[in-house]
Design an enzyme around this catalytic site. Structure first.
Site, PDB file in Angstrom:
ATOM      1  N   GLY A 201     -79.683 -43.460  31.907  1.00  0.00           N
ATOM      2  CA  GLY A 201     -78.527 -43.976  32.656  1.00  0.00           C
ATOM      3  C   GLY A 201     -78.647 -44.886  33.959  1.00  0.00           C
ATOM      4  O   GLY A 201     -78.639 -44.130  34.978  1.00  0.00           O
TER       5      GLY A 201
ATOM      6  N   SER B 220     -77.855 -48.554  33.965  1.00  0.00           N
ATOM      7  CA  SER B 220     -76.816 -49.640  34.188  1.00  0.00           C
ATOM      8  C   SER B 220     -75.376 -49.049  34.377  1.00  0.00           C
ATOM      9  O   SER B 220     -75.291 -48.070  33.674  1.00  0.00           O
ATOM     10  CB  SER B 220     -76.906 -50.528  33.043  1.00  0.00           C
ATOM     11  OG  SER B 220     -78.249 -51.304  32.730  1.00  0.00           O
TER      12      SER B 220
ATOM     13  N   SER C 265     -78.602 -46.674  25.639  1.00  0.00           N
ATOM     14  CA  SER C 265     -78.859 -46.539  24.152  1.00  0.00           C
ATOM     15  C   SER C 265     -79.040 -45.015  23.729  1.00  0.00           C
ATOM     16  O   SER C 265     -79.559 -44.220  24.388  1.00  0.00           O
ATOM     17  CB  SER C 265     -80.140 -47.479  23.890  1.00  0.00           C
ATOM     18  OG  SER C 265     -80.331 -48.552  24.472  1.00  0.00           O
TER      19      SER C 265
ATOM     20  N   GLU D 141     -92.780 -49.243  32.024  1.00  0.00           N
ATOM     21  CA  GLU D 141     -91.889 -49.647  31.139  1.00  0.00           C
ATOM     22  C   GLU D 141     -92.294 -51.130  30.592  1.00  0.00           C
ATOM     23  O   GLU D 141     -91.832 -51.788  29.537  1.00  0.00           O
ATOM     24  CB  GLU D 141     -90.525 -49.330  31.416  1.00  0.00           C
ATOM     25  CG  GLU D 141     -89.582 -49.217  30.252  1.00  0.00           C
ATOM     26  CD  GLU D 141     -88.143 -49.665  30.794  1.00  0.00           C
ATOM     27  OE1 GLU D 141     -87.656 -50.763  30.335  1.00  0.00           O
ATOM     28  OE2 GLU D 141     -87.608 -48.728  31.517  1.00  0.00           O
TER      29      GLU D 141
ATOM     30  N   ASN E 297     -85.916 -61.028  32.094  1.00  0.00           N
ATOM     31  CA  ASN E 297     -87.101 -61.844  32.423  1.00  0.00           C
ATOM     32  C   ASN E 297     -86.864 -62.680  33.952  1.00  0.00           C
ATOM     33  O   ASN E 297     -87.813 -62.824  34.623  1.00  0.00           O
ATOM     34  CB  ASN E 297     -87.626 -62.749  31.453  1.00  0.00           C
ATOM     35  CG  ASN E 297     -87.952 -62.052  30.320  1.00  0.00           C
ATOM     36  OD1 ASN E 297     -87.434 -61.019  29.942  1.00  0.00           O
ATOM     37  ND2 ASN E 297     -88.878 -62.716  29.627  1.00  0.00           N
ATOM     38  N   GLU E 298     -85.739 -62.884  34.132  1.00  0.00           N
ATOM     39  CA  GLU E 298     -85.450 -63.940  35.408  1.00  0.00           C
ATOM     40  C   GLU E 298     -85.809 -62.905  36.681  1.00  0.00           C
ATOM     41  O   GLU E 298     -86.230 -63.417  37.480  1.00  0.00           O
ATOM     42  CB  GLU E 298     -83.942 -64.414  35.480  1.00  0.00           C
ATOM     43  CG  GLU E 298     -83.539 -65.415  34.667  1.00  0.00           C
ATOM     44  CD  GLU E 298     -83.420 -65.136  33.032  1.00  0.00           C
ATOM     45  OE1 GLU E 298     -83.352 -63.809  32.866  1.00  0.00           O
ATOM     46  OE2 GLU E 298     -83.556 -65.897  32.098  1.00  0.00           O
TER      47      GLU E 298
HETATM   48  C1  LIG Z   1     -80.945 -53.657  23.591  1.00  0.00           C
HETATM   49  C2  LIG Z   1     -80.551 -53.281  25.217  1.00  0.00           C
HETATM   50  C3  LIG Z   1     -80.607 -51.926  25.579  1.00  0.00           C
HETATM   51  C4  LIG Z   1     -80.480 -51.460  26.934  1.00  0.00           C
HETATM   52  N1  LIG Z   1     -80.416 -50.159  26.947  1.00  0.00           N
HETATM   53  C5  LIG Z   1     -80.100 -49.572  28.107  1.00  0.00           C
HETATM   54  C6  LIG Z   1     -80.170 -48.067  28.381  1.00  0.00           C
HETATM   55  O1  LIG Z   1     -80.605 -47.512  27.514  1.00  0.00           O
HETATM   56  N2  LIG Z   1     -79.766 -47.762  29.661  1.00  0.00           N
HETATM   57  C7  LIG Z   1     -79.585 -48.566  30.658  1.00  0.00           C
HETATM   58  O2  LIG Z   1     -79.120 -48.134  31.760  1.00  0.00           O
HETATM   59  N3  LIG Z   1     -79.312 -49.841  30.319  1.00  0.00           N
HETATM   60  C8  LIG Z   1     -79.685 -50.271  29.125  1.00  0.00           C
HETATM   61  N4  LIG Z   1     -79.664 -51.844  28.760  1.00  0.00           N
HETATM   62  C9  LIG Z   1     -78.955 -52.642  30.001  1.00  0.00           C
HETATM   63  C10 LIG Z   1     -80.017 -53.496  30.632  1.00  0.00           C
HETATM   64  O3  LIG Z   1     -80.897 -52.837  31.676  1.00  0.00           O
HETATM   65  C11 LIG Z   1     -79.280 -54.847  31.355  1.00  0.00           C
HETATM   66  O4  LIG Z   1     -78.634 -55.590  30.434  1.00  0.00           O
HETATM   67  C12 LIG Z   1     -80.084 -55.417  32.293  1.00  0.00           C
HETATM   68  O5  LIG Z   1     -80.586 -54.781  33.505  1.00  0.00           O
HETATM   69  C13 LIG Z   1     -79.229 -56.825  32.888  1.00  0.00           C
HETATM   70  O6  LIG Z   1     -78.165 -56.367  33.237  1.00  0.00           O
HETATM   71  P1  LIG Z   1     -76.816 -57.029  32.801  1.00  0.00           P
HETATM   72  O7  LIG Z   1     -76.808 -56.846  31.334  1.00  0.00           O
HETATM   73  O8  LIG Z   1     -75.465 -56.674  33.545  1.00  0.00           O
HETATM   74  O9  LIG Z   1     -76.896 -58.650  33.116  1.00  0.00           O
HETATM   75  P2  LIG Z   1     -76.677 -59.311  34.626  1.00  0.00           P
HETATM   76  O10 LIG Z   1     -77.210 -58.765  35.789  1.00  0.00           O
HETATM   77  O11 LIG Z   1     -75.294 -59.460  34.587  1.00  0.00           O
HETATM   78  O12 LIG Z   1     -77.406 -60.709  34.374  1.00  0.00           O
HETATM   79  C14 LIG Z   1     -76.717 -61.934  33.562  1.00  0.00           C
HETATM   80  C15 LIG Z   1     -77.674 -62.873  33.707  1.00  0.00           C
HETATM   81  O13 LIG Z   1     -77.693 -63.403  34.868  1.00  0.00           O
HETATM   82  C16 LIG Z   1     -79.198 -63.413  35.420  1.00  0.00           C
HETATM   83  N5  LIG Z   1     -79.321 -62.990  36.843  1.00  0.00           N
HETATM   84  C17 LIG Z   1     -78.808 -62.068  37.349  1.00  0.00           C
HETATM   85  N6  LIG Z   1     -78.963 -61.980  38.700  1.00  0.00           N
HETATM   86  C18 LIG Z   1     -79.872 -62.818  38.999  1.00  0.00           C
HETATM   87  C19 LIG Z   1     -80.681 -63.285  40.170  1.00  0.00           C
HETATM   88  N7  LIG Z   1     -80.608 -62.501  41.156  1.00  0.00           N
HETATM   89  N8  LIG Z   1     -81.266 -64.180  39.827  1.00  0.00           N
HETATM   90  C20 LIG Z   1     -81.530 -64.881  38.632  1.00  0.00           C
HETATM   91  N9  LIG Z   1     -80.972 -64.749  37.449  1.00  0.00           N
HETATM   92  C21 LIG Z   1     -80.088 -63.434  37.535  1.00  0.00           C
HETATM   93  C22 LIG Z   1     -79.880 -62.316  34.414  1.00  0.00           C
HETATM   94  O14 LIG Z   1     -81.286 -62.729  34.398  1.00  0.00           O
HETATM   95  C23 LIG Z   1     -79.050 -62.486  33.376  1.00  0.00           C
HETATM   96  O15 LIG Z   1     -79.436 -63.733  32.624  1.00  0.00           O
HETATM   97  C24 LIG Z   1     -79.943 -52.283  27.830  1.00  0.00           C
HETATM   98  C25 LIG Z   1     -79.886 -53.648  27.477  1.00  0.00           C
HETATM   99  C26 LIG Z   1     -80.137 -54.120  26.054  1.00  0.00           C
HETATM  100  C27 LIG Z   1     -80.061 -55.728  25.905  1.00  0.00           C
END
Ligand SMILES: Cc1cc2nc3c(=O)[nH]c(=O)nc-3n(C[C@H](O)[C@H](O)[C@H](O)COP(=O)(O)OP(=O)(O)OC[C@H]3O[C@@H](n4cnc5c(N)ncnc54)[C@H](O)[C@@H]3O)c2cc1C
Lengths: 396, 367
Positions: free
Chosen positions: A134, A136, A168, A253, A382-383
């Site tokens: 937990g 995000s 997840s 991780e 990755n960013e």
């Molecule tokens: C398959 C999968 C399983 C997951 N499982 C879990 C889980 O079990 N528990 C959990 O807590 N979370 C989980 N997640 C969430 C995951 O950790 C988040 O998706 C991730 O941290 C990115 O956050 P976001 O999706 O809100 O994207 P955002 O943070 O909104 O980012 C959107 C885009 O903007 C870019 N971006 C954002 N900030 C910057 C910056 N400062 N500089 C450059 N680029 C930037 C990002 O790289 C991305 O391309 C899961 C995600 C996936 C896809």
């Protein structure tokens, strides 16, 4: 930065792991032959099979580093690495115990109090206790320190409210490890006041709502916590140290075999198809001649081989007590992009179109294509990782 | 890392840096590489035994293992040292393995099909003693087994080679050398061995071993140069300012630096793993580490050079900038001793064999 400091030195796996590898391989071959699982891409995320988890645990291959006093086999991190490689390369369904095995065990061994260790480690090692993560929240993705879920002090524990998202497997897990605010951010120190709590999910105040993926799978959840009581003993580590704890956990991780092998079974199936075509036993009608196909296959396998060497170097360093931060982040960046490149090579070399209803390579391709966007997002995008690398390299 | 390895690394790096400042190396490129200007460096390397590390003392080498020789090659790549250091290390190892004496002075190594045909693009062929190895006992008359007209190899040698051996020639004064160069201005010469060369029958497998070493050392040179390109670029983006701040502050620049670092790490990890595995290509049941490493190095070299140049802007394209000493080498080295396409094709065929045997790719990849 000193020249050559990018990577820890190569350290081959201990010779004794060869025997373990062979045992795991034989076990997996037996499971497949008995029809107990079918190889799938990204099965560490989506292959939830509790019976399989228990069978693997019965061999001592779940929670491997848990010491005997807590019901585990007490084996080394590198032995665990070998087992994980083997199950991933086989596309085996390991999602149920995945988080427990990868995250919770090292975390509890490092930060857990005695009660927590006794409560969870034995059942994890039996392959029966499943966890979720937990981190995000709707407004805290990459900017994890922005979490708003908060605990307020209560008699003997904390009352926790807030919303976690993308969790997840929360709908099938016993508990999750949550990062939340237990104290105010300290001025510009946004990372202060955060803590890690283990929260049992089957209790009053916890609502779990499914979020259906584009594959149609129910994998993600939204977890709403409403005044959930969490006793003090469920605090992991120290109140207020959550940020440091989470970041050290993320380092584990980042560089594991799951960052390069999510599409390996597709590559393996592709090679099988190409080999069959080349030997004329079957005409798959691929789009390229054999020479071109061999070259493309060689390109992607050489990169995969190199990624694995990098991941092994990091694993060796971690086992030696080092924290190779840059190299770990690089494994994830390079490896997860490779996972998608493998899909492109498969698309280029097979005649099959992705077909969700197909039982062969077309079905595997369909599954892989739909899962691919997640490869470079989960566990820190990755960013964000590349930003960490750049700073660690001394970019100001 | 043992203290001994660490000492070796600093010794070689210091020595090369002292002798290879930008202006001197830059002056050695173009068509004016001049042996006389590099004698001092070479003597300093020889005096410290660094040119023969990895070959046993009994054979006239300096002792030490392949990993130590690898450290030296990486340092040579990083320093853009315009001397055949990696080539000498490799050639000496081949001679030692074949039980032959290691001659004094710089060496260079080539794998050839036919000793009668001039060897093409031999590194430093005009200066170094050429060690050529081949599996094919020249052109022989299919009926009589006698050497075809003009063949250099004596009948005795042919029968040795016939009985499973291979040939090796040591030519300190080839009959003809035609100067040539690569993109970095390093000598890449055409060498005609001539009848005066010393021919030997050597154990079967020598040519494969030499081929493996050539690829391995070229990969290590690339790894060293790639790391240097990254170091130069990191330093440059921290220093250069635009829009009122250092380039390093721009997220796009940071992303590119990290992408470059990923390629450098991949090249290095692959080369290191190939050192650990050794230059053999195995029995085909597993990935040939040297082939994979060279394929990876050849492919990554282009990416690294491209990002380095993009982030350096126009200044990086000039003749006097340090960057081009490194990038011109990357662009040449990637196509020398096994270009990417050749390595990938070889590896791909090996992968297909593994798949065909039914064991799948995984045992092959991890074997
Ligand atoms: C398959 C999968 C399983 C997951 N499982 C879990 C889980 O079990 N528990 C959990 O807590 N979370 C989980 N997640 C969430 C995951 O950790 C988040 O998706 C991730 O941290 C990115 O956050 P976001 O999706 O809100 O994207 P955002 O943070 O909104 O980012 C959107 C885009 O903007 C870019 N971006 C954002 N900030 C910057 C910056 N400062 N500089 C450059 N680029 C930037 C990002 O790289 C991305 O391309 C899961 C995600 C996936 C896809």
């Amino acid at each position: 930065m000193r020249s050559g400091a990018l990577l820890p030195p190569a350290r081959p796996l201990p010779a004794a792991t060869g025997e373990l590898r062979a045992e795991v391989r034989a076990f997996l071959a037996g499971e497949r032959a008995a029809g107990r699982f079918a190889p799938a891409c990204d099965a560490w995320l989506s292959g939830w099979d509790e019976a399989f988890s228990r069978r693997l645990a019965a061999r001592g291959w779940v929670g491997m580093t848990v010491p005997p006093e807590y019901g585990g086999p007490g084996r080394s991190a590198l032995e665990r690495y070998v087992v994980v490689e083997e199950v991933l390369a086989a596309g085996a369904p390991v999602a149920a115990h995945w988080v427990s095995d990868r995250q919770i065990v090292p975390n509890l061994l490092r930060y857990g109090n005695e009660t927590l260790k006794r409560r969870y480690l034995p059942s994890i090692a039996r392959g029966e206790c499943y966890f979720a993560i937990g981190l995000s929240e709707p407004d805290a993705g990459s900017d994890l320190a922005a979490v708003r879920t908060a605990g307020t002090r209560a008699d003997g524990g904390w009352r926790v409210s807030g919303t976690k998202i993308w969790t997840s497997g929360a709908h099938r897990a016993r508990a999750f490890i949550a990062l939340l605010r237990t104290g105010p951010a300290d001025g510009r120190q946004r990372h202060a006041g955060l803590s890690q709590l283990l929260i049992e999910l089957d209790q009053p105040g916890v609502t779990i709502r499914p979020i259906v993926s584009m594959t149609g799978e129910h994998h993600f959840n939204e977890v709403v916590l409403d005044e959930v009581f969490v006793p003090d003993e469920q605090v992991v580590g120290t109140i207020g140290d959550g940020w440091a704890q989470v970041t050290s956990e993320l380092a584990y991780e980042r560089s594991g075999p799951e960052r390069l092998l999510s599409t390996f079974v597709l590559l393996d199936m592709l090679a099988g198809e190409l080999a069959a075509r080349a030997s004329g036993r079957q005409d798959g009608g691929g789009r390229y001649g054999d020479a071109r196909a061999a070259e493309a296959l060689g390109q992607v396998t050489s990169r995969l081989w190199a990624c694995r060497q990098m991941s092994l170097a990091v694993a060796g360093a971690l086992a030696g007590g080092e924290a190779p931060e840059i190299a770990a982040a690089l494994v994830k960046d390079v490896g997860t992009r490779l996972e998608s490149e493998i899909i492109d090579v498969a698309r280029m070399l097979t005649a099959a179109e992705p077909d969700p209803d197909d039982g062969g390579i077309a079905g595997m391709l369909a599954h892989a294509v739909l899962h691919a966007p997640g490869f470079t997002l989960r566990g820190g995008t990755n960013e964000i990782l590349r930003g960490i690398v750049a700073r660690a390299l001394g970019l100001r | 890392m043992t203290a001994e390895r660490e000492l070796l690394r600093t010794t070689i790096a210091d020595l090369l840096n002292e002798h290879c400042p930008t202006e001197r190396v830059a002056a050695a490129s173009g068509d004016n590489w001049d042996a006389a200007r590099w004698q001092t460096l070479w003597r300093a390397l020889e005096d410290t035994g660094l040119t023969l590390v990895g070959s046993p003392a009994e054979a006239g080498g300096s002792g030490g293992d392949l990993a130590a020789a690898a450290d030296i090659a990486m340092a040579a790549g990083a320093a853009a040292a315009p001397v055949p250091l990696a080539e000498t290390l490799a050639a000496a190892m081949v001679l030692a393995r074949a039980g032959l004496d290691i001659p004094a002075g710089p060496l260079t190594l080539a794998v050839a099909a036919d000793p009668d045909v001039p060897l093409r693009r031999v590194p430093y062929g005009r200066w170094a003693t050429t060690v050529a190895v081949g599996a094919d006992p020249a052109d022989t008359d299919p009926d009589t087994g006698a050497p075809a007209s003009g063949a250099l190899i004596s009948g005795a040698l042919i029968s040795g080679a016939r009985s499973g051996g291979e040939w090796l020639a040591v030519a300190s004064r080839p009959v003809r050398v035609q100067a040539g160069r690569n993109l970095a201005g390093e000598p890449r010469d055409e060498v005609e061995l001539g009848a005066e060369a010393g021919f030997h029958v050597v154990p079967a497998g020598t040519a494969d071993y030499a081929q493996g070493l050539l690829r391995l050392f070229r990969s290590l040179l690339i790894a060293g140069a790639a790391q240097r390109a990254l170091d130069l670029t990191v330093a440059y983006v921290n220093e250069r300012e635009q829009f009122g701040r250092a380039l390093a502050r721009f997220p796009v620049v940071q992303q590119e630096i990290a992408r470059m670092a990923g390629e450098v790490a991949l090249i290095t990890a692959a080369a290191q793993a190939a050192v650990a595995a050794g230059p053999g290509v195995g029995a085909g049941g597993a990935v040939a580490a040297v082939v994979a490493a060279k394929g990876q190095a050849s492919q990554g070299a282009g990416t690294v050079a491209a990002i380095a140049h993009q982030l350096h802007g126009a200044i990086g394209t000039t003749g006097e900038h340090r960057l081009r000493l490194t990038t011109t080498r990357l662009w040449s080295w990637r196509d020398e001793d096994g270009p990417a396409a050749e390595c990938f094709a070889e590896l791909g065929r090996s992968a297909l064999h593994a798949a065909h045997r039914g064991s799948g790719l995984w045992p092959w990849l991890t074997g």
